[in-house]
Design a protein around this motif. Sequence first.
Motif, PDB file in Angstrom:
ATOM      1  N   PRO A   7       0.801  -1.230   0.000  1.00  0.00           N
ATOM      2  CA  PRO A   7       0.000   0.000   0.000  1.00  0.00           C
ATOM      3  C   PRO A   7       0.835   1.282   0.000  1.00  0.00           C
ATOM      4  O   PRO A   7       0.463   2.269  -0.650  1.00  0.00           O
ATOM      5  N   CYS A   8       1.970   1.322   0.689  1.00  0.00           N
ATOM      6  CA  CYS A   8       2.746   2.570   0.719  1.00  0.00           C
ATOM      7  C   CYS A   8       3.541   2.761  -0.559  1.00  0.00           C
ATOM      8  O   CYS A   8       3.995   3.854  -0.867  1.00  0.00           O
ATOM      9  N   CYS A  27       4.083   0.132   5.943  1.00  0.00           N
ATOM     10  CA  CYS A  27       2.765  -0.494   6.039  1.00  0.00           C
ATOM     11  C   CYS A  27       2.690  -1.463   7.208  1.00  0.00           C
ATOM     12  O   CYS A  27       3.690  -2.076   7.594  1.00  0.00           O
TER      13      CYS A  27
END
Length: 496
Positions: free
Chosen positions: A346-347, A358
């Motif tokens: 996600p990051c 994350c």
Amino acid sequence: MFAIARTFALIGVDAEPVHVEVDIGGGLPSFTIVGLPDAAVRESRERVRSAVRNSGFKYPDHRITVNLAPADIRKAGPGFDLAIAAALLAATGQLPKPVVDNYAMAGELALDGGIRPVPGALAMAERTRGWGLRGVAVAPGDASQAALVDGVEVMPVQHLTWLRDLGEGKVDPAPRTAPPPVPADDLPDLADLRGHPVLRRCLEIAAAGGHSLLLIGPPGGGKTLALQRLPSLLPPLGPNEVIEVTRIAGVCGENGGPRVRRPFRAPHHTISGRALVGGGAPPKPGEVTRAHRGVLFLDELGEFRRDALEALRVPFEEGAVTVTRTSGTVSLPCRFMLVAASNPCPCGNGPESGECECHPGAVTRYLAKLSGALADRIDITHRVDPPPAEELIDDGAEDSAAVRERVVRARRAQEERLGAGRTNAEMTPAELRRHCELDEESQGLLQRAHRQLGLSARGWDRCVRLARTIADLGGDAAIAPHHVTEAIARRRRPDS
Ligand SMILES: Nc1ncnc2c1ncn2[C@@H]1O[C@H](COP(=O)(O)OP(=O)(O)OP(=O)(O)O)[C@@H](O)[C@H]1O
Ligand SMILES: [Mg+2]
Ligand SMILES: [Zn+2]
């Protein structure tokens, strides 16, 4: 007083015949529509009343009953207006009977009697031919699309009064249209992508064989840029494909003439499973069907809803969506190339980078979407790292036209082997056996990959299809070990 006109209801990508029966009886003035109409169809009576009056016809001050048969098909949208008005005019003797007997008709009425385009003109023209009618009357804006169909008269009618002219033979059928030539290259071009030689190779192989492709990498490496350039590498649609694609665009409400470009659909990651694969009552095509014969691009794959990705699996494998209805099943075509891009977490930095911020659980959930059952159906996976500075200098790399030439040649070899419009990615197991013989060395390479990389049985077959495409790009009749070696390298996931 009674009359019948003919029109269609849209179900999936098909037009189903509908009879519009109008009965005018004694009693207080009223207007009732029965036969499973939705709200837009029920509102038809307001438009029909005004349009009839404003076109100089007489509106009957009696009890009007409209029945849309068969009653078990849901009727949606304003496209029934024209046929309802025509049946009403025929029932009151204001329109010659042959008009409603010989022509199907579909159009939305404006209050002044003008006729507006409706979805599905091409599908309706095809069904008109099967119905044994002489032709179909549609709004002028729908005529060029409908006129792609051979063997049926397409009558453009601009106004309700034109129906009278139609009976008197004063309306000319729309000219039969050939698909226009493919427009000059105004698509985003691969020349924009600097560096990334392996990524370019992946795009070329994917385009040549219709293979699915997943790019994984940190932000700003050029994943989106690269995949948006895929359409410029693909050959134009064949004549039958133009009809298929235009028909689907038409039922989705895109009016206007033939589609000559392959569709490129890039739905946002918040899309629902239903919107992705289609369905509902009456069944409507989803993004996969709108991508038929073209590309479905899932950007930010890790952000998509899990259920949406699950819903994609079967249609992708089968090339069709099956929607179950009370009166049987409807099949929507969806033969598309799947391409996707994602960050590794996600990051965006990736868990192995040392800079990942994350939560471990979030990374696991994210990766599950990239490595689940969908991933096993992806032919080519490539890790995209930002190119080194020296590669970012404009290096005069090939443009799309040069790559497309090789793609077209490779596709021609596939069509000769498999039939028109078919690609290696769609080879059946029988075709795989017939056209992809492997020598001993190639088999050994695959066996080793199977052991070392945990290649599944599906992965094995996909590797062979990929090797076939690599051979086709090289103009080679037989698959050789170096084709298989490259196929394994292209298929291997960056994390394995
Ligand atoms: N290889 C490249 N050649 C030319 N321009 C590039 C390249 N890579 C990145 N760029 C430039 O960087 C911008 C961002 O690239 P792009 O949107 O493709 O990145 P991405 O990999 O999709 O990133 P994200 O993971 O954030 O979506 C591009 O619009 C382009 O201007
Ligand atoms: Mg991106
Ligand atoms: Zn992270």
